[in-house]
Design a protein around this motif. Structure first.
Motif, PDB file in Angstrom:
ATOM      1  N   ILE A 143      50.171  26.470  43.968  1.00  0.00           N
ATOM      2  CA  ILE A 143      50.991  27.292  43.070  1.00  0.00           C
ATOM      3  C   ILE A 143      50.169  28.456  42.529  1.00  0.00           C
ATOM      4  O   ILE A 143      50.648  29.599  42.471  1.00  0.00           O
ATOM      5  CB  ILE A 143      51.545  26.429  41.916  1.00  0.00           C
ATOM      6  N   ASP A 144      48.925  28.179  42.140  1.00  0.00           N
ATOM      7  CA  ASP A 144      48.072  29.240  41.589  1.00  0.00           C
ATOM      8  C   ASP A 144      47.835  30.348  42.608  1.00  0.00           C
ATOM      9  O   ASP A 144      47.858  31.541  42.266  1.00  0.00           O
ATOM     10  CB  ASP A 144      46.738  28.654  41.127  1.00  0.00           C
ATOM     11  N   ALA A 168      49.787  39.615  51.591  1.00  0.00           N
ATOM     12  CA  ALA A 168      48.804  38.716  50.979  1.00  0.00           C
ATOM     13  C   ALA A 168      47.660  38.408  51.945  1.00  0.00           C
ATOM     14  O   ALA A 168      46.485  38.421  51.566  1.00  0.00           O
ATOM     15  CB  ALA A 168      49.491  37.423  50.542  1.00  0.00           C
ATOM     16  N   VAL A 169      47.999  38.140  53.200  1.00  0.00           N
ATOM     17  CA  VAL A 169      46.985  37.826  54.205  1.00  0.00           C
ATOM     18  C   VAL A 169      46.118  39.042  54.487  1.00  0.00           C
ATOM     19  O   VAL A 169      44.887  38.940  54.611  1.00  0.00           O
ATOM     20  CB  VAL A 169      47.651  37.318  55.501  1.00  0.00           C
ATOM     21  N   ASP A 170      46.734  40.221  54.554  1.00  0.00           N
ATOM     22  CA  ASP A 170      45.991  41.448  54.872  1.00  0.00           C
ATOM     23  C   ASP A 170      44.948  41.761  53.802  1.00  0.00           C
ATOM     24  O   ASP A 170      43.876  42.292  54.112  1.00  0.00           O
ATOM     25  CB  ASP A 170      46.966  42.617  55.009  1.00  0.00           C
ATOM     26  N   ARG A 171      45.243  41.417  52.547  1.00  0.00           N
ATOM     27  CA  ARG A 171      44.290  41.682  51.466  1.00  0.00           C
ATOM     28  C   ARG A 171      43.077  40.771  51.547  1.00  0.00           C
ATOM     29  O   ARG A 171      41.980  41.136  51.118  1.00  0.00           O
ATOM     30  CB  ARG A 171      44.966  41.481  50.100  1.00  0.00           C
ATOM     31  N   ASN A 172      43.247  39.580  52.075  1.00  0.00           N
ATOM     32  CA  ASN A 172      42.186  38.576  52.065  1.00  0.00           C
ATOM     33  C   ASN A 172      41.623  38.239  53.441  1.00  0.00           C
ATOM     34  O   ASN A 172      40.412  38.055  53.582  1.00  0.00           O
ATOM     35  CB  ASN A 172      42.716  37.286  51.432  1.00  0.00           C
ATOM     36  N   LYS A 202      48.999  34.323  42.429  1.00  0.00           N
ATOM     37  CA  LYS A 202      48.034  35.417  42.611  1.00  0.00           C
ATOM     38  C   LYS A 202      48.513  36.431  43.638  1.00  0.00           C
ATOM     39  O   LYS A 202      48.208  37.619  43.546  1.00  0.00           O
ATOM     40  CB  LYS A 202      46.684  34.861  43.081  1.00  0.00           C
ATOM     41  N   ASN A 203      49.231  35.954  44.635  1.00  0.00           N
ATOM     42  CA  ASN A 203      49.519  36.796  45.803  1.00  0.00           C
ATOM     43  C   ASN A 203      50.967  37.250  45.921  1.00  0.00           C
ATOM     44  O   ASN A 203      51.283  38.031  46.816  1.00  0.00           O
ATOM     45  CB  ASN A 203      49.142  36.029  47.079  1.00  0.00           C
ATOM     46  N   VAL A 204      51.847  36.757  45.034  1.00  0.00           N
ATOM     47  CA  VAL A 204      53.258  37.116  45.108  1.00  0.00           C
ATOM     48  C   VAL A 204      53.722  37.580  43.735  1.00  0.00           C
ATOM     49  O   VAL A 204      53.336  37.001  42.718  1.00  0.00           O
ATOM     50  CB  VAL A 204      54.120  35.903  45.556  1.00  0.00           C
ATOM     51  N   HIS A 205      54.555  38.605  43.703  1.00  0.00           N
ATOM     52  CA  HIS A 205      55.116  39.076  42.441  1.00  0.00           C
ATOM     53  C   HIS A 205      55.891  37.939  41.779  1.00  0.00           C
ATOM     54  O   HIS A 205      56.569  37.160  42.457  1.00  0.00           O
ATOM     55  CB  HIS A 205      56.048  40.263  42.694  1.00  0.00           C
ATOM     56  N   ASN A 206      55.777  37.812  40.444  1.00  0.00           N
ATOM     57  CA  ASN A 206      56.396  36.666  39.785  1.00  0.00           C
ATOM     58  C   ASN A 206      57.912  36.710  39.749  1.00  0.00           C
ATOM     59  O   ASN A 206      58.547  35.786  39.241  1.00  0.00           O
ATOM     60  CB  ASN A 206      55.839  36.476  38.369  1.00  0.00           C
TER      61      ASN A 206
END
Length: 409
Positions: free
Chosen positions: A52-53, A111-115, A57-61
Motif C-alpha cells: 500500500i505504501d 511509476a516503473v519508468d521513474r524507478n 508513493k507512485n500513484v496519485h491519491n
C-alpha cells in the motif's frame, strides 16, 4: 508521448514476467499455460503494508484502490531485491472498457519508468490495445485461457465449499493443489485432454466429493463487487479466509460471468445504439460459444449434486432487466445488481459488496440498486464494505461481524 521499455520476442527466453495476485486459483492455471509456450511467469504473493505504501508513493491519491494495489505490489516486488530488473517484466490485464482496468497501465508505466526504466510492462488483453509487443495471444493460447477460466471457476467453487465444512483441516487445500497441478499438466501435454471437459469436470467433482464434510449448518455469504477487490486476497484482506474463520461458507460468483458480461456489452451496445460492426457480430458469436460451455458445466454440476453450479448467464441478464438497463456497462455495471439478485433468489441472502475507493460506477450500481433488491427480496442482508488505503482491517471485519449478527442460516 515518452518512450517506455517494450517487451520483445527475445525477452521470452530471458525475462521473468511478474503477475499480480488477483485470482490465485485461475492465475496459477494461466501461468501454466503460458509456461508451455516458453514464458516464465511468477504469481506475486507479497501483501504487507509496504504494498500500500508503495502504491501511495507512485500513484496519485485520487486513483482507485485496485490501481494503487496492483502498482504497489509490482513496485514492492521490484524493490525487494528478489528480481533482476534487467530480466524482469510486469503483466497487467486490460479489458478495453472505460475504467481503470484499461487505463492504469499508463500509471504503472510512469511509476516503473521513474524507478526501473528497463522493466517492460506487458498488456494481457483481447482488444488489440497493444500492437507492438512481443507478447502475443495466439488462437491456441486464447482457447486454453477460456478453458482455464472454466476449470478455475469449478475449482474455486469446490474449494470454498469443502474448506468451510471439511472435517480434516487442510484436505481441501491438498485437493486444490493436486488439481491445479493436474490441469496444468493437461494444458502442457499434446493430448488436448482439456477439451474433454465433461470427463475432467466429473473427475474434479468426484474427488472433491470424497472429502469428508461436517453436517453443521453454516451461514452462506455471497461476495460481489468490483472484480479486483471481489477476488484478490490482497485487496479484500483475505475476506474468504475471514468468513471461514467466522464459521461461514463464502459463495463467490464465477469469473466466467464477468467474461460473458464483457462480451455481451459489445453486442448489447450495438443494438442500443443501432451501430452493428464486425466486432459486435464476432462478439455475439463468441458469446454463444462461451454460453454453451457454461451450460455444459452447469448441467454436469447439477448431475453431481454436491456443489451449487454458477448462475445461468441468460438468467442473470433477465434479472438485471428488473433493476437496471443492460446499457450500464461502465466498470462492472449491471452485473453487480444481477449477481446480488441471483444470490438472494438462490438462498444466499447474506451478501457482501466489496467496494474500492475511487470506483464510482461500482458505488452507483451497487449501493444504488441494493435497496431495490432488498425490496424484492425482503430477507436479503446486503452490506457494502469499503476498501481503501485508510480503511483498517479491524473496522472492515467488525462491519462484517455486525452483518453476520443479523444473518439467517
Amino acid at each position: 508521448m515518452p518512450e517506455y521499455a517494450k517487451f520483445t520476442e527475445d525477452m521470452i527466453k530471458t525475462h521473468t514476467i511478474l503477475v499480480p495476485d488477483m485470482l490465485p486459483i485461475h492465475f496459477k492455471l494461466l501461468i501454466k499455460i503460458f509456461g508451455s509456450y516458453g514464458y516464465k511467469m511468477e504469481l506475486l504473493q507479497n501483501d504487507s503494508r509496504a504494498v500500500i505504501d508503495e502504491g501511495l508513493k507512485n500513484v496519485h491519491n485520487d486513483a482507485c484502490y485496485p490501481a494503487l494495489l496492483v502498482i504497489g505490489q509490482f513496485m514492492d516486488a521490484l524493490k525487494s531485491g528478489k528480481y533482476d530488473p534487467d530480466k524482469t517484466a510486469l503483466l497487467i490485464t486490460q479489458t478495453g472498457g472505460g475504467c481503470r482496468a484499461s487505463n492504469y497501465i499508463h500509471l504503472l508505466r510512469k511509476a516503473v519508468d521513474r524507478n526501473f526504466p528497463q522493466v517492460p510492462v506487458v498488456s494481457l488483453n483481447f482488444s488489440g490495445l497493444e500492437k507492438d509487443s512481443g507478447f502475443r495471444i495466439t488462437a491456441p493460447i486464447f482457447i486454453k485461457l477460456l478453458y482455464a477460466i472454466l476449470y478455475g471457476d469449478l475449482l474455486m467453487t469446490c474449494y470454498n465449499k469443502c474448506r468451510a465444512y471439511e472435517v480434516n483441516k487442510g484436505e481441501s487445500k491438498k485437493m486444490l493443489d493436486k488439481w491445479q497441478n493436474r490441469i496444468g499438466n493437461i494444458f502442457r501435454s499434446k493430448s488436448k485432454l482439456y477439451l474433454k471437459t465433461k470427463k475432467v469436470y466429473n473427475d474434479i467433482l468426484n474427488d472433491f466429493s470424497s472429502i469428508e464434510l461436517s453436517s453443521e449448518k453454516k451461514i452462506r455469504v455471497g461476495i460481489v463487487g468490483e472484480i479486483y477487490v471481489k477476488y484478490s486476497p490482497l485487496a479484500n484482506n483475505h475476506l474468504e479466509d475471514f468468513l471461514i474463520s467466522e464459521g461461514c461458507e463464502p459463495v463467490v460468483p464465477s469469473l466466467l460471468e464477468f467474461v460473458m458480461y464483457c462480451a455481451a456489452a459489445v453486442f448489447n451496445n450495438a443494438s442500443i445504439y443501432d451501430k452493428h460492426t464486425v466486432t459486435s457480430t464476432v462478439e455475439k458469436a463468441a458469446y454463444k460459444l462461451i454460453y454453451a460451455k457454461q451450460k455444459e458445466l452447469i448441467e454436469v454440476m447439477k448431475q453431481n449434486g454436491n456443489f451449487d453450479p454458477p448462475h445461468d448467464f441468460e438468467h442473470l441478464r433477465k434479472l438485471a432487466d428488473k433493476y437496471i438497463n443492460q446499457g450500464v456497462v461502465m466498470g462492472e455495471g449491471w452485473l453487480i445488481p444481477a449477481e446480488m439478485a441471483a444470490l438472494a433468489q438462490s438462498g444466499v441472502e447474506n451478501i457482501i459488496c466489496a467496494q474500492p475507493f475511487g470506483c464510482l460506477p461500482n458505488h452507483i450500481v451497487a449501493k444504488g440498486m441494493s435497496r431495490a433488491i432488498k425490496e424484492a427480496n425482503p430477507n436479503a442482508n446486503i452490506v457494502p464494505i469499503d476498501y481503501d488505503p485508510g480503511a483498517t482491517r479491524v473496522n472492515q471485519e467488525n462491519r462484517i461481524k455486525l452483518m453476520l449478527a443479523n444473518a439467517r442460516l
